[in-house]
Design a protein around this motif. Structure first.
Motif, PDB file in Angstrom:
ATOM      1  N   ARG A 317      52.351  34.616  45.601  1.00 52.26           N
ATOM      2  CA  ARG A 317      52.001  33.197  45.822  1.00 52.26           C
ATOM      3  C   ARG A 317      50.584  33.050  46.371  1.00 52.26           C
ATOM      4  NH1 ARG A 317      57.703  32.773  47.001  1.00 52.26           N
ATOM      5  NH2 ARG A 317      57.389  33.336  49.191  1.00 52.26           N
ATOM      6  N   ARG A 318      50.167  33.998  47.191  1.00 54.58           N
ATOM      7  CA  ARG A 318      48.779  33.948  47.706  1.00 54.58           C
ATOM      8  C   ARG A 318      47.787  34.144  46.565  1.00 54.58           C
ATOM      9  NH1 ARG A 318      45.212  32.236  49.711  1.00 54.58           N
ATOM     10  NH2 ARG A 318      43.926  32.906  51.453  1.00 54.58           N
ATOM     11  N   LEU A 319      48.123  35.035  45.635  1.00 53.47           N
ATOM     12  CA  LEU A 319      47.236  35.271  44.480  1.00 53.47           C
ATOM     13  C   LEU A 319      47.224  34.064  43.547  1.00 53.47           C
ATOM     14  CD1 LEU A 319      48.136  39.000  43.750  1.00 53.47           C
ATOM     15  CD2 LEU A 319      45.874  38.136  44.418  1.00 53.47           C
ATOM     16  N   LEU A 320      48.363  33.391  43.406  1.00 58.69           N
ATOM     17  CA  LEU A 320      48.401  32.177  42.582  1.00 58.69           C
ATOM     18  C   LEU A 320      47.454  31.119  43.162  1.00 58.69           C
ATOM     19  CD1 LEU A 320      52.249  31.861  41.903  1.00 58.69           C
ATOM     20  CD2 LEU A 320      50.493  32.583  40.278  1.00 58.69           C
ATOM     21  N   LYS A 321      47.462  31.002  44.467  1.00 59.91           N
ATOM     22  CA  LYS A 321      46.577  30.037  45.114  1.00 59.91           C
ATOM     23  C   LYS A 321      45.120  30.440  44.931  1.00 59.91           C
ATOM     24  CE  LYS A 321      45.769  27.658  49.511  1.00 59.91           C
ATOM     25  NZ  LYS A 321      46.203  27.534  50.936  1.00 59.91           N
ATOM     26  N   MET A 322      44.834  31.729  45.063  1.00 59.45           N
ATOM     27  CA  MET A 322      43.471  32.218  44.862  1.00 59.45           C
ATOM     28  C   MET A 322      43.010  31.972  43.425  1.00 59.45           C
ATOM     29  SD  MET A 322      43.275  35.880  46.860  1.00 59.45           S
ATOM     30  CE  MET A 322      43.236  35.998  48.651  1.00 59.45           C
ATOM     31  N   ALA A 323      43.941  32.162  42.472  1.00 56.10           N
ATOM     32  CA  ALA A 323      43.591  31.945  41.063  1.00 56.10           C
ATOM     33  C   ALA A 323      43.253  30.475  40.807  1.00 56.10           C
ATOM     34  CB  ALA A 323      44.736  32.399  40.166  1.00 56.10           C
ATOM     35  N   GLU A 324      43.995  29.573  41.425  1.00 54.29           N
ATOM     36  CA  GLU A 324      43.708  28.148  41.261  1.00 54.29           C
ATOM     37  C   GLU A 324      42.355  27.798  41.880  1.00 54.29           C
ATOM     38  OE1 GLU A 324      46.898  25.674  42.613  1.00 54.29           O
ATOM     39  OE2 GLU A 324      48.399  26.618  41.320  1.00 54.29           O
ATOM     40  N   GLU A 325      42.018  28.460  42.982  1.00 51.64           N
ATOM     41  CA  GLU A 325      40.702  28.245  43.596  1.00 51.64           C
ATOM     42  C   GLU A 325      39.597  28.823  42.719  1.00 51.64           C
ATOM     43  OE1 GLU A 325      41.224  30.165  47.309  1.00 51.64           O
ATOM     44  OE2 GLU A 325      42.342  28.521  48.229  1.00 51.64           O
ATOM     45  N   GLU A 326      39.887  29.908  42.031  1.00 49.08           N
ATOM     46  CA  GLU A 326      38.894  30.576  41.178  1.00 49.08           C
ATOM     47  C   GLU A 326      38.645  29.809  39.889  1.00 49.08           C
ATOM     48  OE1 GLU A 326      36.348  33.772  39.867  1.00 49.08           O
ATOM     49  OE2 GLU A 326      37.199  33.346  41.844  1.00 49.08           O
ATOM     50  N   PHE A 327      39.717  29.324  39.248  1.00 49.23           N
ATOM     51  CA  PHE A 327      39.577  28.724  37.917  1.00 49.23           C
ATOM     52  C   PHE A 327      39.762  27.202  37.910  1.00 49.23           C
ATOM     53  CE2 PHE A 327      41.272  33.081  37.216  1.00 49.23           C
ATOM     54  CZ  PHE A 327      40.156  33.628  36.582  1.00 49.23           C
TER      55      PHE A 327
END
Length: 605
Positions: A317-327
């Motif tokens: 879930r932390r990576l999903l949030k990071m991905a949304e911040e990235e893309f």
């Protein structure tokens, strides 16, 4: 010599009678009788009322299940019949004399009385371990579970310089000075600073000139609270562990710090505050210690794997949030789902990643390009955090597993309608799907439709049953195990492929047959009992077998971590005490019996 004296003499050489006090053994021996059976003669049949507990004095006995499949070929000193006696008094198997044999028969009353009165005797015959209760953390953790690595030692004649280099090379802050297995003293980094550098001492002198002689010690049975009290009261940071005069390990302030640092609360806090993937990877690097801590606290295996999986969920879930911040924000709703062991909440110290991405049907081709980059970012991040890429590429970063909901519905429809080998394999993994992040509304209809369609398709269910029976427990003849025959893990048991996987497969089939939404294996078996998919007695036996096998696997991995090794699934039976080997094999026998019952029921339908 009287017959009773002969029986006593035999019992004195047979476990668990050999641990009974002599008076108790003599009294119990009077409840035994001797019976003789000729080769091919039936001792009892499935469903018969048992005459008592059987113990083989000579000869051999074949045990078969309800369908005639061989379960065991028992020899001298083996017991049989205890499973039925401890349940309802009826035989759960069929026993036939494989050769002429002499049996000692203990009456049911005497057997049950001894089980009730003697805990050690009861443990030997109890198929399932009682579900352990959680310990309350470090205060009730045994010292033996805190020793994470093999201790570093040197002799008292070792030069100070060599001892310092040993500390550097082994990355330790203390070295035990020993003579054979006896502890003579202790040298720490502080000794090197205060007694050598500060005083300009010659480093060619032996360590005996600077070591602390007869240091304070504890035994392996001491508790975490004892460690803290001794360290605080004596202002020390290193505690040698001695058992029976033998030096066996070391506990340091670092071990205590690592214990708290590996606690779930601390790991969740650190993951939540991590700003980069590298920072998260530093947290997940503590997972082996976390596993060791949980197992050492004597938690039930499914609680341990749930807690370990919880960390994987948080990382995802932390990576999903990071991905949304990235893309940028996702253009349409999506659902990230885990399958495999993470989906079932059954991760251990050895886990790769299995996941998929389900995208709303409104997604355009441009949107799908976004989600492909998105999935790659998350899967790469999981790999960096120790959840390595799936060897079969069953990951959302693979285009096949990053699709619109309509495509996923088509996948399941195709697998159910045409259940070939690949379809069985894919369905086996994908029926363990569990939402991790995103919009869960994309999942519920897919799961419900797939379960309904699968349960109504008898051909598909039959194929799934056939597929589930390909993984068999590692049972050999003559009361032994079928271990790996060659290679790196020769003479070991694969506790994943031949241990827990056969039970996972059974649970999955039960869920399909009963349209059960549960994903966790233990929950599936419980649900199958409640729904009448399997009998209560058979289900309870299977739960007990699962608990025994899964616990043995986790204890093996925790022991490897304590020894500074990378955990794996390959357990050598010779490393287990005879008592534990016997129970592990009994658990495998129950699994094979349940597989046989499932296969026979499928053949009749």
């Amino acid at each position: 010599m009287s017959d009773t004296a002969k029986i006593i003499g035999f019992l004195q050489t047979t476990h668990p009678y050999d641990v009974l006090p002599q008076a108790e053994l003599e009294e119990l021996s009077t409840s035994f009788s001797r019976k003789r059976f000729l080769e091919g003669e039936t001792i009892y049949a499935h469903g018969d009322l048992l005459e008592g507990l059987y113990l083989i004095k000579d000869g051999s006995v074949e045990i078969t299940d309800i369908n005639g499949g061989q379960v065991s070929l028992l020899q001298k000193s083996n017991h049989f019949g205890e499973r039925g006696l401890l349940r309802d008094g009826l035989a759960a198997t069929t026993a036939t004399a494989a050769t002429d044999c002499t049996l000692l028969l203990l009456t049911p009353e005497a057997f049950k009385t001894e089980v009730a009165a003697n805990a050690a005797f009861a443990r030997y015959f109890n198929r399932g371990q009682a579900r352990p209760k959680a310990a309350s953390g470090l205060m009730t953790q045994h010292v033996s579970d805190l020793m994470a690595h093999a201790p570093v030692t040197c002799s008292e004649t070792t030069p100070i310089a060599d001892c310092a280099r040993l500390m550097r090379d082994e990355k330790v802050s203390s070295v035990a000075v020993t003579e054979g297995e006896r502890l003579l003293g202790l040298v720490t980094v502080r000794d090197m600073t205060n007694k050598v550098l500060a005083e300009g001492r010659d480093t060619a002198l032996p360590v005996s000139t600077i070591m602390a002689r007869d240091p304070i010690t504890l035994d392996p049975g001491a508790l975490g609270t004892d460690v803290i009290h001794v360290m605080l009261e004596n202002h020390i940071g290193h505690l040698p562990i001695v058992e029976g005069g033998k030096f066996v390990g070391m506990v340091t302030q670092t071990d205590i710090t690592r214990f708290f640092g590996s606690s779930q609360t601390q790991m969740v806090f650190d993951l939540s505050n991590a700003k980069t993937i590298a920072e998260m990877a530093a947290v997940t690097a503590r997972l082996p210690d976390f596993l060791m801590q949980l197992v050492g606290s004597h938690l039930a295996h499914d609680i341990v794997t749930r807690k370990v999986t919880d960390i994987a969920d948080i990382v995802t879930r932390r990576l999903l949030k990071m991905a949304e911040e990235e893309f940028g924000p996702p253009p349409v709703p999506y659902l990230w789902a885990a399958c495999g062991s993470q989906g079932r909440r059954e991760q251990t110290g050895v886990s790769d990643q299995d996941n998929c991405l389900i995208v709303d049907n409104a997604a355009t081709d441009a949107d799908m390009n976004y989600f492909r980059r998105f999935a790659r970012f998350v899967c790469d991040g999981l790999d960096a955090c120790g959840y390595v890429y799936c060897p079969g590429e069953m990951m959302a970063m693979t285009e096949r597993w990053c699709q619109r909901l309509s495509v996923w519905e088509g996948y399941f429809n195709k697998w159910i309608a045409a259940p070939d080998n690949e379809a069985q394999m894919l369905a086996s993994v994908m029926y363990d799907l569990r939402p991790i992040g995103g919009d869960e509304r994309l999942f519920a209809p897919l799961q419900k439709t797939a379960l309904e369609a699968a349960s109504k398709n008898s051909i598909f269910v039959a194929h799934m049953i056939s597929n589930s029976l390909k993984h068999t427990p590692p049972l050999g003849l003559l009361r032994g195990f079928a271990t790996i025959k060659s290679g790196e893990h020769r003479n070991a048991l694969d506790m994943k492929a031949n241990g827990v996987v056969p039970i996972v497969d059974l649970g999955r089939v039960y869920a399909l047959q009963g349209k059960l939404p549960a994903v966790n294996t233990r929950a599936r078996i419980v649900g199958a009992i409640e729904a009448g998919i399997i009998s209560e007695t058979g289900g309870k036996d299977l739960l007990a077998a699962y608990d025994t096998i899964a616990t043995a696997r986790l204890e093996h991995q925790a022991a490897q971590v304590r020894d500074g090794q990378k955990p794996d699934n390959f357990l050598s039976p010779s490393a287990l005490p005879a008592f534990e080997r016997s129970h592990l094999r009994d658990a495998f026998v129950i699994v094979r019996t349940m597989q046989s019952s499932l296969g026979s029921a499928s053949a009749r339908s």
